[in-house]
Enzyme design. Structure first.
Site, PDB file in Angstrom:
ATOM      1  N   ARG A 179       0.755  -1.175   0.134  1.00 34.15           N
ATOM      2  CA  ARG A 179      -0.039   0.073   0.060  1.00 34.15           C
ATOM      3  C   ARG A 179       0.838   1.350  -0.106  1.00 34.15           C
ATOM      4  O   ARG A 179       0.405   2.341   0.674  1.00 34.15           O
ATOM      5  CB  ARG A 179      -1.211   0.071   1.228  1.00 34.15           C
ATOM      6  CG  ARG A 179      -2.103  -1.225   1.183  1.00 34.15           C
ATOM      7  CD  ARG A 179      -2.885  -0.950   0.057  1.00 34.15           C
ATOM      8  NE  ARG A 179      -3.804  -2.193   0.280  1.00 34.15           N
ATOM      9  CZ  ARG A 179      -3.586  -3.511  -0.416  1.00 34.15           C
ATOM     10  NH1 ARG A 179      -2.550  -3.552  -1.302  1.00 34.15           N
ATOM     11  NH2 ARG A 179      -4.275  -4.369  -0.326  1.00 34.15           N
ATOM     12  N   SER A 228     -10.473  -0.523   4.119  1.00 31.62           N
ATOM     13  CA  SER A 228      -9.606  -0.717   5.222  1.00 31.62           C
ATOM     14  C   SER A 228      -8.952   0.451   5.794  1.00 31.62           C
ATOM     15  O   SER A 228      -8.415   1.399   5.220  1.00 31.62           O
ATOM     16  CB  SER A 228      -8.480  -1.539   4.687  1.00 31.62           C
ATOM     17  OG  SER A 228      -9.157  -2.745   4.452  1.00 31.62           O
ATOM     18  N   GLU A 298      -4.135   3.406   6.742  1.00 35.54           N
ATOM     19  CA  GLU A 298      -3.905   3.043   5.386  1.00 35.54           C
ATOM     20  C   GLU A 298      -4.683   4.413   4.854  1.00 35.54           C
ATOM     21  O   GLU A 298      -4.523   4.790   3.608  1.00 35.54           O
ATOM     22  CB  GLU A 298      -4.685   1.760   5.077  1.00 35.54           C
ATOM     23  CG  GLU A 298      -4.608   1.455   3.447  1.00 35.54           C
ATOM     24  CD  GLU A 298      -5.060   0.190   3.008  1.00 35.54           C
ATOM     25  OE1 GLU A 298      -4.629  -0.701   3.925  1.00 35.54           O
ATOM     26  OE2 GLU A 298      -5.713  -0.049   2.124  1.00 35.54           O
TER      27      GLU A 298
HETATM   28  C1  LIG Z   1     -15.589  -0.554   0.155  1.00 32.67           C
HETATM   29  C2  LIG Z   1     -14.013  -0.180  -0.203  1.00 32.67           C
HETATM   30  C3  LIG Z   1     -13.339  -1.440  -0.208  1.00 32.67           C
HETATM   31  C4  LIG Z   1     -11.869  -1.365  -0.653  1.00 32.67           C
HETATM   32  N1  LIG Z   1     -11.223  -2.336  -0.968  1.00 32.67           N
HETATM   33  C5  LIG Z   1      -9.873  -2.077  -1.222  1.00 32.67           C
HETATM   34  C6  LIG Z   1      -8.972  -3.500  -1.632  1.00 32.67           C
HETATM   35  O1  LIG Z   1      -9.717  -4.511  -1.552  1.00 32.67           O
HETATM   36  N2  LIG Z   1      -7.660  -3.059  -1.573  1.00 32.67           N
HETATM   37  C7  LIG Z   1      -7.262  -1.773  -1.800  1.00 32.67           C
HETATM   38  O2  LIG Z   1      -5.867  -1.827  -2.016  1.00 32.67           O
HETATM   39  N3  LIG Z   1      -7.913  -1.052  -1.390  1.00 32.67           N
HETATM   40  C8  LIG Z   1      -9.553  -0.942  -1.109  1.00 32.67           C
HETATM   41  N4  LIG Z   1     -10.021   0.182  -0.886  1.00 32.67           N
HETATM   42  C9  LIG Z   1      -9.325   1.717  -0.829  1.00 32.67           C
HETATM   43  C10 LIG Z   1      -9.337   2.363  -2.203  1.00 32.67           C
HETATM   44  O3  LIG Z   1     -10.384   1.922  -3.069  1.00 32.67           O
HETATM   45  C11 LIG Z   1      -7.973   2.248  -2.952  1.00 32.67           C
HETATM   46  O4  LIG Z   1      -7.090   2.611  -1.924  1.00 32.67           O
HETATM   47  C12 LIG Z   1      -7.962   2.833  -4.148  1.00 32.67           C
HETATM   48  O5  LIG Z   1      -6.772   2.680  -4.891  1.00 32.67           O
HETATM   49  C13 LIG Z   1      -8.006   4.538  -4.072  1.00 32.67           C
HETATM   50  O6  LIG Z   1      -8.315   4.853  -5.316  1.00 32.67           O
HETATM   51  P1  LIG Z   1      -8.924   6.253  -5.597  1.00 32.67           P
HETATM   52  O7  LIG Z   1      -9.145   6.740  -6.888  1.00 32.67           O
HETATM   53  O8  LIG Z   1     -10.470   6.435  -4.800  1.00 32.67           O
HETATM   54  O9  LIG Z   1      -8.047   7.223  -4.731  1.00 32.67           O
HETATM   55  P2  LIG Z   1      -8.374   8.319  -3.561  1.00 32.67           P
HETATM   56  O10 LIG Z   1      -9.097   7.883  -2.442  1.00 32.67           O
HETATM   57  O11 LIG Z   1      -9.080   9.676  -4.206  1.00 32.67           O
HETATM   58  O12 LIG Z   1      -6.749   8.660  -3.190  1.00 32.67           O
HETATM   59  C14 LIG Z   1      -6.120   7.778  -2.601  1.00 32.67           C
HETATM   60  C15 LIG Z   1      -4.564   8.146  -2.621  1.00 32.67           C
HETATM   61  O13 LIG Z   1      -4.047   8.182  -3.958  1.00 32.67           O
HETATM   62  C16 LIG Z   1      -3.834   9.624  -4.501  1.00 32.67           C
HETATM   63  N5  LIG Z   1      -4.079   9.752  -5.791  1.00 32.67           N
HETATM   64  C17 LIG Z   1      -5.230   9.575  -6.458  1.00 32.67           C
HETATM   65  N6  LIG Z   1      -5.220   9.928  -7.897  1.00 32.67           N
HETATM   66  C18 LIG Z   1      -3.938   9.905  -7.970  1.00 32.67           C
HETATM   67  C19 LIG Z   1      -3.227  10.476  -9.054  1.00 32.67           C
HETATM   68  N7  LIG Z   1      -4.090  10.574 -10.287  1.00 32.67           N
HETATM   69  N8  LIG Z   1      -2.043  10.557  -8.995  1.00 32.67           N
HETATM   70  C20 LIG Z   1      -1.190  10.586  -7.979  1.00 32.67           C
HETATM   71  N9  LIG Z   1      -1.999  10.266  -6.668  1.00 32.67           N
HETATM   72  C21 LIG Z   1      -3.145   9.953  -6.971  1.00 32.67           C
HETATM   73  C22 LIG Z   1      -4.268  10.590  -3.471  1.00 32.67           C
HETATM   74  O14 LIG Z   1      -3.628  11.890  -3.478  1.00 32.67           O
HETATM   75  C23 LIG Z   1      -4.338   9.889  -2.172  1.00 32.67           C
HETATM   76  O15 LIG Z   1      -3.073   9.978  -1.489  1.00 32.67           O
HETATM   77  C24 LIG Z   1     -11.450  -0.115  -0.769  1.00 32.67           C
HETATM   78  C25 LIG Z   1     -12.500   0.948  -0.301  1.00 32.67           C
HETATM   79  C26 LIG Z   1     -13.616   0.961   0.027  1.00 32.67           C
HETATM   80  C27 LIG Z   1     -14.367   2.219   0.027  1.00 32.67           C
END
Ligand SMILES: Cc1cc2nc3c(=O)[nH]c(=O)nc-3n(C[C@H](O)[C@H](O)[C@H](O)COP(=O)(O)OP(=O)(O)OC[C@H]3O[C@@H](n4cnc5c(N)ncnc54)[C@H](O)[C@@H]3O)c2cc1C
Length: 315
Positions: A179, A228, A298
């Protein structure tokens, strides 16, 4: 909390800008938690060159924060000062390339990556069916599930830095860990090239359906949550430590530790960013007391408190 409107100043500096700027834009409409304050200025670039143009002309004293689909974010109640960048349609392309590869814009939801790969008979990406974020977030978080992580499937990425310079990165440049991505913190990812293997559409779709079913029964995916909350410490499951500390169902204001999966925090309606963060910190303190282990967030906590104070923790 209302911030000073930066749009006029920036429009004057950026006459050729194609993207949209919005002052005091609500982020609680975007994040999965549906809580927290606004962005001082939310910028949605038209495409990669527009993003580079914006960053190269944006005053250096303004902080720049990038967000994706908001599924891993806790925004504090005072909002995020400076510029918040969110990639939109201009970063939504998906192209299948020779050798079981997919070139995908950073705003594409992970679920669509899984689906496009399945339709093209490319296996190895079905784990993205379970992650509700976008490609940019997956690249930054090394998003993973069901035994695979982004680092296993990404061949290359493109990014724009704070000065507006475009970079092409190989997977080794991403310095991935659990992560965590060690690429410079100011890099905004704009595109990923994924590498899969030849597979059969029907088998891949069946695998994706299994993942969706598992998620439905094991996680509160229909709630306002950030997934998480804490990373699994080496050799431990965060949820087991939280359960053993007696925190299942614990509540602060409108925020509760999920009964279904106790490493998930839920906004039951009306939770503030402070409720959610305080609940998380209470859980951390209890786990430290009962097991001696310090959980690491996380979820990314962004912005300032309602009283304008800058908190110690966060990313
Ligand atoms: C119900 C649920 C289940 C989930 N299950 C999992 C799982 O199984 N595995 C897992 O790994 N995660 C899981 N997550 C967490 C999340 O979905 C992941 O971390 C996902 O990769 C975040 O993507 P996002 O686009 O929503 O980013 P955001 O939440 O908007 O941002 C997360 C981070 O990424 C950075 N970021 C976003 N876009 C960019 C970009 N274009 N360039 C550089 N940095 C960027 C942001 O600055 C921030 O630091 C879950 C979340 C939920 C709500």
């Amino acid at each position: 909390m209302t911030f000073a409107d930066l749009t006029r100043e920036l429009s004057a500096k950026l006459p050729e800008l194609k993207g949209r700027m919005k002052a005091n834009a609500s982020l609680s409409d975007i994040t999965w938690f549906r809580a927290g304050g606004p962005a001082q200025l939310l910028f949605t670039p038209g495409d990669e060159s527009d993003l580079a143009y914006f960053l190269s002309h944006c005053p250096t004293d303004l902080t720049v924060t990038v967000i994706g689909l908001g599924s891993n974010l806790l925004v504090r109640d005072g909002g995020i000062p400076g510029i918040v960048i969110r990639l939109g349609r201009g970063f939504g392309a998906i192209a299948i390339e020779q050798g079981n590869r997919l070139r995908v814009g950073a705003a594409v939801p992970d679920v669509k990556v899984a689906r496009a790969a399945a339709d093209a008979g490319i296996s190895g990406l079905s784990f993205y069916r379970g992650i509700p974020g976008g490609v940019g977030g997956a690249l930054r978080m090394n998003g993973g599930a069901h035994g695979r992580e982004t680092k296993d499937v990404v061949a290359e990425a493109r990014a724009v830095d704070r000065k507006g310079r475009v970079h092409r990165l190989r997977v080794s440049d991403m310095k991935y860990d659990y992560r965590h991505c060690g690429a410079p913190a100011d890099y905004i990812f704009t595109e990923a090239l994924f590498q899969g293997q030849a597979g059969h559409r029907e088998d891949i779709l069946a695998e994706m359906a299994e993942i969706a079913d598992y998620r439905e029964q094991a996680q509160p995916i229909k709630s306002r949550t950030g997934g998480s909350t804490f990373k699994n410490p080496p050799g431990h499951s965060a949820w087991k430590l939280i359960d053993a500390a007696g925190c299942r169902g614990f509540k602060v204001g409108g925020a509760r530790v999920s009964e279904k999966h106790c490493n998930f925090l839920i906004n039951e309606g009306g939770a503030t960013g402070a409720d959610l963060e305080q609940l998380g910190e209470t859980v951390r303190a209890r786990v430290k007391d009962t097991s001696g282990i310090e959980l690491e967030w996380e979820i990314r906590r962004l912005g300032i408190a309602a009283n304008g104070k800058i908190s110690k923790g966060g990313s």
